[in-house]
Motif scaffolding. Structure first.
Motif, short mmCIF file in Angstrom:
data_model
loop_
_atom_site.label_atom_id
_atom_site.label_comp_id
_atom_site.label_asym_id
_atom_site.label_seq_id
_atom_site.Cartn_x
_atom_site.Cartn_y
_atom_site.Cartn_z
N ALA A 161 -46.73 -24.78 98.51
CA ALA A 161 -46.49 -26.18 98.89
C ALA A 161 -47.47 -26.62 99.98
CB ALA A 161 -45.06 -26.36 99.37
N ALA A 162 -47.73 -25.75 100.94
CA ALA A 162 -48.65 -26.09 102.03
C ALA A 162 -50.07 -26.33 101.50
CB ALA A 162 -48.66 -24.98 103.08
N GLU A 163 -50.51 -25.48 100.58
CA GLU A 163 -51.86 -25.65 100.02
C GLU A 163 -51.95 -26.93 99.18
OE1 GLU A 163 -55.76 -25.11 99.47
OE2 GLU A 163 -54.54 -23.77 100.69
N LEU A 164 -50.93 -27.21 98.39
CA LEU A 164 -50.94 -28.41 97.55
C LEU A 164 -50.90 -29.67 98.42
CD1 LEU A 164 -48.44 -27.18 94.81
CD2 LEU A 164 -50.91 -27.58 94.49
N PHE A 165 -50.07 -29.66 99.46
CA PHE A 165 -49.97 -30.81 100.35
C PHE A 165 -51.31 -31.05 101.04
CE2 PHE A 165 -48.87 -33.03 104.28
CZ PHE A 165 -48.01 -34.02 103.81
N THR A 166 -51.97 -29.98 101.45
CA THR A 166 -53.28 -30.09 102.09
C THR A 166 -54.31 -30.68 101.14
OG1 THR A 166 -52.80 -28.22 103.56
CG2 THR A 166 -55.11 -28.79 103.24
N ARG A 167 -54.27 -30.28 99.89
CA ARG A 167 -55.22 -30.81 98.90
C ARG A 167 -54.99 -32.30 98.64
NH1 ARG A 167 -56.69 -26.48 94.16
NH2 ARG A 167 -57.11 -24.69 95.51
N ALA A 214 -53.72 -25.30 105.50
CA ALA A 214 -52.54 -24.86 104.76
C ALA A 214 -51.89 -23.66 105.46
CB ALA A 214 -52.91 -24.50 103.33
N LYS A 215 -52.70 -22.75 105.98
CA LYS A 215 -52.16 -21.61 106.72
C LYS A 215 -51.33 -22.09 107.90
CE LYS A 215 -55.86 -18.29 105.66
NZ LYS A 215 -56.99 -17.51 106.22
N GLN A 216 -51.84 -23.08 108.63
CA GLN A 216 -51.13 -23.56 109.80
C GLN A 216 -49.81 -24.23 109.40
OE1 GLN A 216 -51.97 -23.05 113.21
NE2 GLN A 216 -49.80 -23.59 113.18
N LEU A 217 -49.84 -25.03 108.34
CA LEU A 217 -48.60 -25.67 107.87
C LEU A 217 -47.57 -24.62 107.45
CD1 LEU A 217 -49.96 -28.65 105.72
CD2 LEU A 217 -48.89 -28.77 107.98
#
Length: 292
Positions: free
Chosen positions: A164-170, A121-124
């Motif tokens: 959004a990045a964390e949710l997409f990763t999950r 998520a950090k990278q996204l």
């Protein structure tokens, strides 16, 4: 002006073809699919609202995620119901604290790196912010390192992009399919005055993106939304063949008269080996952002 490069990159999310090529994208049976049908456009808060509804997080879980990004973001976002044309959907209601500092790309990348987000998520998030900084730099004829994200706007972008990045990763969809983005004429008022739409930063990020005409006037796509779509490796086309397991209708903060409003999100499993674009090239836009 510097523009992002459209690459022919393959990773666990996607295989793709360049614009103008007539290859067909296939899904494997059982692969998960996330699709967004952006009928009246898309913004960062709409993406967050849709992903939250699909992920089915409780308020406590949302607060823990926000606090992991920045402690001052805890409790700043709630999903609320909203009706447009008597049809109930969801929206992200955000109340941010006042902030009086400007942040550079390096500052924001430091915030992201020191957050409690997962590494992916950090990278996204860093990819999305780098795309935004490059777009703004091209618009204002400066380097990305010179771009400043101003005050509440910076905090709002940190919330939208990181969450959004964390949710997409999950969710980790095997494929992310988005409808062609609707664009309209009109204008937007910002710190630089009255500007035509698409706004200059959006225009910079449109290379290689599939778009369509929208029957309203005004801003339909925000820079945050398009940067996230690119960072997430979206492909653009019609509905994929899938078995819908979760769905959501979300609204933004602006309603367009005499036009379809909102965005539909759907998540589920692919059905068989499916063609996601009949007769049209599927566009994939992905940029591996450079670290500042």
């Amino acid at each position: 002006m510097r523009r992002g490069k459209i690459t022919n990159h393959t990773d666990r999310h996607h295989n793709h073809s360049h614009a103008g090529e007539h290859h067909h994208a296939h899904l494997k049976c059982g692969e998960t699919v996330l699709t967004v049908r952006a009928h009246s456009g898309l913004s960062g808060d709409m993406l967050v609202a849709g992903l939250l509804r699909i992920a089915k997080l409780s308020e406590d879980e949302i607060d823990r995620l926000l606090g992991a990004i920045l402690p001052e973001l805890t409790g700043t976002l709630r999903l609320t119901k909203r009706k447009v044309n008597q049809v109930t959907g969801w929206t992200a209601t955000v109340a941010l604290p006042e902030e009086h500092q400007h942040r550079t790309l390096r500052d924001i990348c430091t915030v992201v790196s020191q957050s409690g987000l997962t590494d992916q998520a950090k990278q996204l998030a860093i990819d999305a912010f780098t795309l935004l900084a490059r777009a703004e730099a091209a618009v204002h004829d400066m380097s990305p390192e010179e771009v400043h994200f101003h005050e509440v706007g910076a905090l709002d972008s940190i919330l939208d992009i990181c969450l959004a990045a964390e949710l997409f990763t999950r969710l980790a969809p095997g494929r992310f399919v988005v409808s062609p983005l609707p664009l309209a004429d009109g204008f937007v008022t910002c710190a630089h005055g009255v500007l035509p739409v698409p706004a200059p930063a959006v225009l910079e990020l449109l290379d290689g993106i599939s778009v369509c005409r929208f029957p309203g006037d005004g801003e339909t796509i925000t820079p945050t939304a398009i940067a996230l779509l690119r960072a997430f490796g979206a492909v653009f086309g019609g509905w994929p063949d899938m078995c819908v397991a979760r769905q959501a209708l979300v609204y933004g903060s602006h309603d367009f008269p005499n036009a379809p409003n909102g965005a539909i999100f759907a998540f589920g499993a692919a059905q068989g080996s499916v063609r996601m674009a009949e007769g049209n090239a599927m566009l994939h836009v992905h940029e591996k952002a450079c670290h500042p």
